[in-house]
Write a protein that holds these residues in place. Structure first.
Motif, short mmCIF file in Angstrom:
data_model
loop_
_atom_site.label_atom_id
_atom_site.label_comp_id
_atom_site.label_asym_id
_atom_site.label_seq_id
_atom_site.Cartn_x
_atom_site.Cartn_y
_atom_site.Cartn_z
N GLU A 45 0.81 -1.22 0.00
CA GLU A 45 0.00 0.00 0.00
C GLU A 45 0.84 1.27 0.00
OE1 GLU A 45 -3.29 -0.30 2.73
OE2 GLU A 45 -3.93 -2.16 1.77
N LYS A 46 2.12 1.13 0.37
CA LYS A 46 3.03 2.28 0.28
C LYS A 46 3.69 2.32 -1.09
CE LYS A 46 3.72 3.47 4.90
NZ LYS A 46 3.24 4.76 5.29
N ARG A 47 3.93 1.14 -1.65
CA ARG A 47 4.70 1.11 -2.91
C ARG A 47 3.85 1.39 -4.14
NH1 ARG A 47 7.64 -4.25 -3.05
NH2 ARG A 47 8.52 -3.72 -5.06
N TYR A 48 2.54 1.12 -4.03
CA TYR A 48 1.68 1.30 -5.20
C TYR A 48 0.51 2.21 -4.86
CZ TYR A 48 4.24 -2.91 -6.52
OH TYR A 48 5.24 -3.81 -6.78
N ASP A 49 0.07 2.99 -5.82
CA ASP A 49 -1.14 3.78 -5.60
C ASP A 49 -2.35 2.91 -5.90
OD1 ASP A 49 -1.53 3.69 -8.34
OD2 ASP A 49 -0.86 5.75 -8.70
N LYS A 50 -3.54 3.53 -5.83
CA LYS A 50 -4.75 2.72 -5.97
C LYS A 50 -4.88 2.10 -7.36
CE LYS A 50 -7.19 5.10 -2.36
NZ LYS A 50 -6.40 6.34 -2.16
N ILE B 337 -17.58 11.71 16.32
CA ILE B 337 -17.09 10.98 15.13
C ILE B 337 -18.22 10.13 14.54
CG2 ILE B 337 -15.40 9.31 14.28
CD1 ILE B 337 -13.59 10.14 16.64
N LYS B 338 -18.58 10.44 13.30
CA LYS B 338 -19.65 9.70 12.61
C LYS B 338 -19.08 8.45 11.96
CE LYS B 338 -23.08 13.18 11.47
NZ LYS B 338 -22.52 14.54 11.66
N ILE B 339 -19.89 7.41 11.91
CA ILE B 339 -19.40 6.15 11.34
C ILE B 339 -20.24 5.72 10.14
CG2 ILE B 339 -18.39 5.29 13.48
CD1 ILE B 339 -20.99 3.51 13.66
N ASP B 340 -19.64 4.86 9.29
CA ASP B 340 -20.35 4.32 8.13
C ASP B 340 -20.68 2.83 8.30
OD1 ASP B 340 -19.76 6.76 6.55
OD2 ASP B 340 -17.70 6.04 6.75
N ASP B 416 -15.65 -9.19 2.83
CA ASP B 416 -16.13 -8.21 3.81
C ASP B 416 -15.02 -7.20 4.11
OD1 ASP B 416 -18.17 -10.03 3.79
OD2 ASP B 416 -17.66 -10.92 5.74
N GLN B 417 -15.05 -6.08 3.40
CA GLN B 417 -13.99 -5.08 3.55
C GLN B 417 -14.55 -3.67 3.59
OE1 GLN B 417 -10.92 -5.47 0.60
NE2 GLN B 417 -10.78 -7.69 0.88
N LEU B 418 -13.76 -2.77 4.18
CA LEU B 418 -14.11 -1.35 4.13
C LEU B 418 -13.67 -0.78 2.79
CD1 LEU B 418 -12.96 0.05 7.60
CD2 LEU B 418 -15.26 -0.70 6.92
N LYS B 419 -14.43 0.20 2.31
CA LYS B 419 -13.99 0.96 1.13
C LYS B 419 -13.10 2.10 1.62
CE LYS B 419 -18.12 0.00 -1.59
NZ LYS B 419 -19.13 -0.32 -0.54
N PRO B 420 -12.30 2.70 0.72
CA PRO B 420 -11.43 3.79 1.15
C PRO B 420 -12.21 4.87 1.92
CG PRO B 420 -10.90 3.18 -1.08
CD PRO B 420 -12.11 2.38 -0.69
N LYS B 421 -11.62 5.29 3.04
CA LYS B 421 -12.17 6.35 3.91
C LYS B 421 -13.44 5.95 4.66
CE LYS B 421 -9.68 9.98 1.74
NZ LYS B 421 -9.60 11.30 1.19
N ARG B 435 -6.01 -2.53 7.40
CA ARG B 435 -6.35 -3.86 7.91
C ARG B 435 -7.73 -4.32 7.43
NH1 ARG B 435 -4.54 -8.39 11.15
NH2 ARG B 435 -6.34 -9.21 12.21
N GLN B 436 -8.72 -3.44 7.53
CA GLN B 436 -10.09 -3.85 7.16
C GLN B 436 -10.42 -3.49 5.72
OE1 GLN B 436 -12.38 -2.13 10.64
NE2 GLN B 436 -12.87 -4.30 10.93
N GLY B 437 -9.44 -3.00 4.99
CA GLY B 437 -9.63 -2.58 3.61
C GLY B 437 -8.77 -1.36 3.37
N ARG B 438 -8.24 -1.25 2.16
CA ARG B 438 -7.29 -0.16 1.87
C ARG B 438 -7.91 1.20 2.21
NH1 ARG B 438 -2.86 0.42 -2.83
NH2 ARG B 438 -2.16 2.47 -2.18
N ASP B 439 -7.17 2.00 2.98
CA ASP B 439 -7.59 3.34 3.40
C ASP B 439 -8.85 3.33 4.28
OD1 ASP B 439 -5.45 4.59 2.20
OD2 ASP B 439 -6.47 4.76 0.28
N GLY B 440 -9.25 2.18 4.77
CA GLY B 440 -10.37 2.09 5.70
C GLY B 440 -9.96 2.60 7.07
N ARG B 441 -10.94 3.11 7.84
CA ARG B 441 -10.65 3.69 9.14
C ARG B 441 -11.34 2.88 10.24
NH1 ARG B 441 -11.94 9.69 6.69
NH2 ARG B 441 -9.85 10.07 5.88
#
Lengths: 202, 468
Positions: A45-50, B337-340, B416-421, B435-441
């Motif tokens: 995730e650091k080495r590649y963008d989306k 903090i609002k959640i999705d 079962d993953q989070l979408k970015p943000k 951990r739960q999906g790229r850029d997931g919070r």
């Protein structure tokens, strides 16, 4: 296992603390049934963008660190999951030594099973090596003498003698244990008196 | 010589002491799942070694499995091949296995105790860091890598250095709405994520005795998040009662005789620990993580921390980086903090008690329109029990998505993953980036706090929910 004795190379500086195994190799690459081929996904995730393009700002994508053989990292490197895919990915990328102030236990163990040398140094020394790493200066590791040679300076490091022996000779842990199989047999003979030794069938 | 619970288990399992100070330790129980075992089975095959004790081994697929439409099978080819590989391996090496469509299937750390595979005083390992969960029974249980999985397959032993011991004494009583998860998060707040490195933790004190077995599992599960490979709770009558009549546990006369052994396990009065810390249960509040490490944690009625209040430049930058990733502004109340998304599940909090805790909050209320909330029971048996108790109906009625068991969104190896943000209130154990999906919070909370957030649409103090 490949033996480890001497190593010279460029050091990639990753000074962040708590670099976890999810960051080293994300979950989507754990579905493999092989040990090899994970190097291209190291720090994915650091080495590649989306869009899966190389992120030119990340240290491992920049020369000379794209050919790094050593990482110098912040505290608690390798925390989190037990995935041995993390050392497999590092090794496949070409990293066989990591220097930090501290390592997470399971990751630390996993390194030795794969011919990777994790070295613990004091923060002051880590800082100095980090400076050299930023300049792209090569350093050398000598496991036999337990030394890091960085420019004109020598840093001594400690290592468990058994683990050193296994690394130097590329020894298979299982083979060594099986040499004392009679002791396991003896232990199991006694175990038969233990009430709960064998679980009932499911 | 007075001994700790750990000392007793360790000493009973030493097969050989090596000259360099390491020990060969016998392993009584080995749990296996699809992700960390294929290369270990392959290693056995390559070296023509047998699997020494399949009768002490139990396998289940959990990480990769779908939590909906399971009847249609696993659609991701690579994931399916991994599960099929496990099924092929367990046949070849004669390992007991719980199949995917069996009602006993579930998360490896849920089914071990549930089937009576986990017992007090045993050594138990699995290629998964959350193996520490089983310490709730007074078992020395820890996660290992794949090479060590292969070592256990071939020898039923592991080479280990004797770890240090740390006593964590939690005295006092938890308030209503404060749970084992909050004890765990409170301890990590105190120790940090590496404070337990090199130690086996033993949890003791009034608040620990008062915890249910499920609560003790939640607590021991999170030991690894404090850096400790294992956490222990001394077995007591609750433990024995939990184990009695479990399918794989000793029965009748054998059970009675085992009890005699197990009752000897608790630490002797005055036994020495390398370190001792105290936590006051009375003052513990519901906790919530705000950052990207489990140590980034605060009580619910706090504000998002301010990096400018830190002195050290590197820490300041690290905190700012975490806050940027999490999309949070310093100084704002955590309750703003609002959640999705909401994820109630994982080996930390997917047992019947956790689902009951969520149902108490959800009863007669509705999940907020802006939130998708899923509940993933830890095993098929828990799912069935929750359906029988009416918990499932309460949760479904409130608008929760009721799923099939598995690891699910704890690590998102399945769909079962989070979408970015996307922001998630999660009862799992790790809030690492991606951990739960790229850029997931991810924000880690207890099941009650997760359910309350699902209903409010933002984090709230679960104690405001008219709890009894």
């Amino acid at each position: 296992m490949k033996s480890f004795n001497k190593l010279s190379g460029v050091v990639a500086p990753l000074p962040q603390v708590n670099i976890d195994t999810d960051a080293i190799i994300p979950k989507q690459f754990l579905k493999t049934i092989e040990r090899t081929g994970l190097g291209k996904h190291l720090f994915h995730e650091k080495r590649y963008d989306k869009e899966n393009n190389l992120n030119s700002n990340f240290i491992l994508n920049k020369a000379p660190w794209d050919g790094a053989k050593i990482i110098v990292a912040g505290d608690n490197f390798g925390c989190g999951s037990s995935r041995e895919h993390a050392p497999w990915a590092l090794l496949d990328f070409g990293i066989s030594c990591i220097i930090s102030t501290s390592f997470a236990d399971i990751f630390y163990n996993n390194c030795f099973k794969n011919g990777i040398l994790p070295i613990v140094l004091e923060e002051k020394n880590i800082h100095e090596i980090n400076e050299l790493a930023l300049e792209g200066i090569e350093i050398s590791i000598n496991l036999e003498d337990q030394q890091i040679i960085a420019q004109n300076k020598i840093y001594k490091f400690e290592i468990d003698p058994y683990r050193k022996h296994c690394l130097l000779n590329g020894l298979d842990d299982i083979g060594i244990t099986l040499e004392t199989e009679d002791k396991i047999n003896l232990y199991e003979d006694k175990l038969n008196n233990k009430k709960w030794h064998v679980p009932d069938k499911i | 010589m007075k001994k700790t619970l750990f000392d007793k288990i360790w000493e009973q399992h030493v097969v050989d002491e090596r000259q360099d100070g390491s020990s060969l330790i016998y392993i009584d129980r080995h749990l296996v799942h699809e992700v960390t075992s294929p290369q270990a089975f392959e290693g056995l095959r390559n070296n023509k070694r047998p699997l020494r004790r399949p009768d002490l081994t139990l396998a289940v697929a959990d990480h990769n499995v779908p939590t909906e439409n399971r009847i249609e099978g696993i659609k991701d080819d690579i994931a399916r091949i991994q599960v099929e590989t496990l099924e092929k391996n367990i046949k070849e090496f004669q390992v007991p296995y719980i199949p995917l469509m069996d009602s006993r299937q579930g998360i490896v750390h849920v089914i071990g105790p549930e089937q009576g595979f986990t017992l007090p005083g045993c050594t138990l390992v699995c290629g998964d860091s959350h193996t520490s969960t089983h310490g709730a029974f007074g078992a020395l249980a820890f996660g290992i890598g794949t090479s060590e999985v292969e070592h256990v397959f071939a020898t039923q032993t592991l080479v280990q250095k004797r770890p240090k011991t740390m006593l964590i004494k939690v005295d006092g009583k938890l308030s209503v709405g404060v749970t084992a998860k909050d004890i765990a998060l409170g301890i990590i707040r105190n120790l940090g994520t590496s404070g337990g490195t090199g130690y086996v933790l033993e949890y003791a004190g009034e608040a620990i005795s008062n915890l249910s077995i499920e609560g003790r599992m939640t607590l021991c599960n999170m030991s690894i998040e404090a850096g400790a490979r294992a956490g222990l709770v001394a077995p007591d009558n609750k433990t024995f009662k939990y184990i009695e009549n479990r399918p794989m546990a000793p029965k009748g006369d054998l059970f009675e005789k085992s009890l005699e052994d197990w009752k000897q396990l608790p630490s002797d009065n005055g036994a020495h620990y390398d370190k001792e810390i105290k936590i006051d249960a009375d003052s513990l509040e519901p906790h919530l993580t705000w950052g990207t490490s489990p140590e980034d944690v605060l009580p619910i009625n706090s504000e998002v921390p301010d990096p400018n209040k830190l002195e050290k430049e590197s820490l300041k930058n690290a905190m700012q980086d975490s806050l940027d990733y999490m999309g949070l502004i310093p100084g704002r109340p955590l309750t703003d903090i609002k959640i999705d998304k909401v994820f109630i599940g994982s080996c930390t909090n997917s047992r019947i008690e956790d689902l009951r805790e969520a149902a108490v909050i959800a009863k007669g209320r509705k999940v907020n329109d802006s939130v998708h909330a899923m509940v993933v029971p830890g095993s098929g048996l828990i799912k069935e029990q929750a359906e029988k108790e009416g918990i499932a109906d309460i949760l479904i009625e409130a608008g929760f998505d009721w799923r099939e068991p598995g690891c699910s969104m704890c690590l998102g190896m399945n769909p079962d993953q989070l979408k970015p943000k996307e922001r998630c209130a999660s009862t799992s154990n790790r809030n690492f980036r991606g951990r739960q999906g790229r850029d997931g919070r991810t924000h880690l909370v207890s099941p009650g706090m997760a359910a309350a957030a699902a209903i409010a649409g933002h984090f709230v103090d679960v104690r405001n929910f008219n709890l009894k």
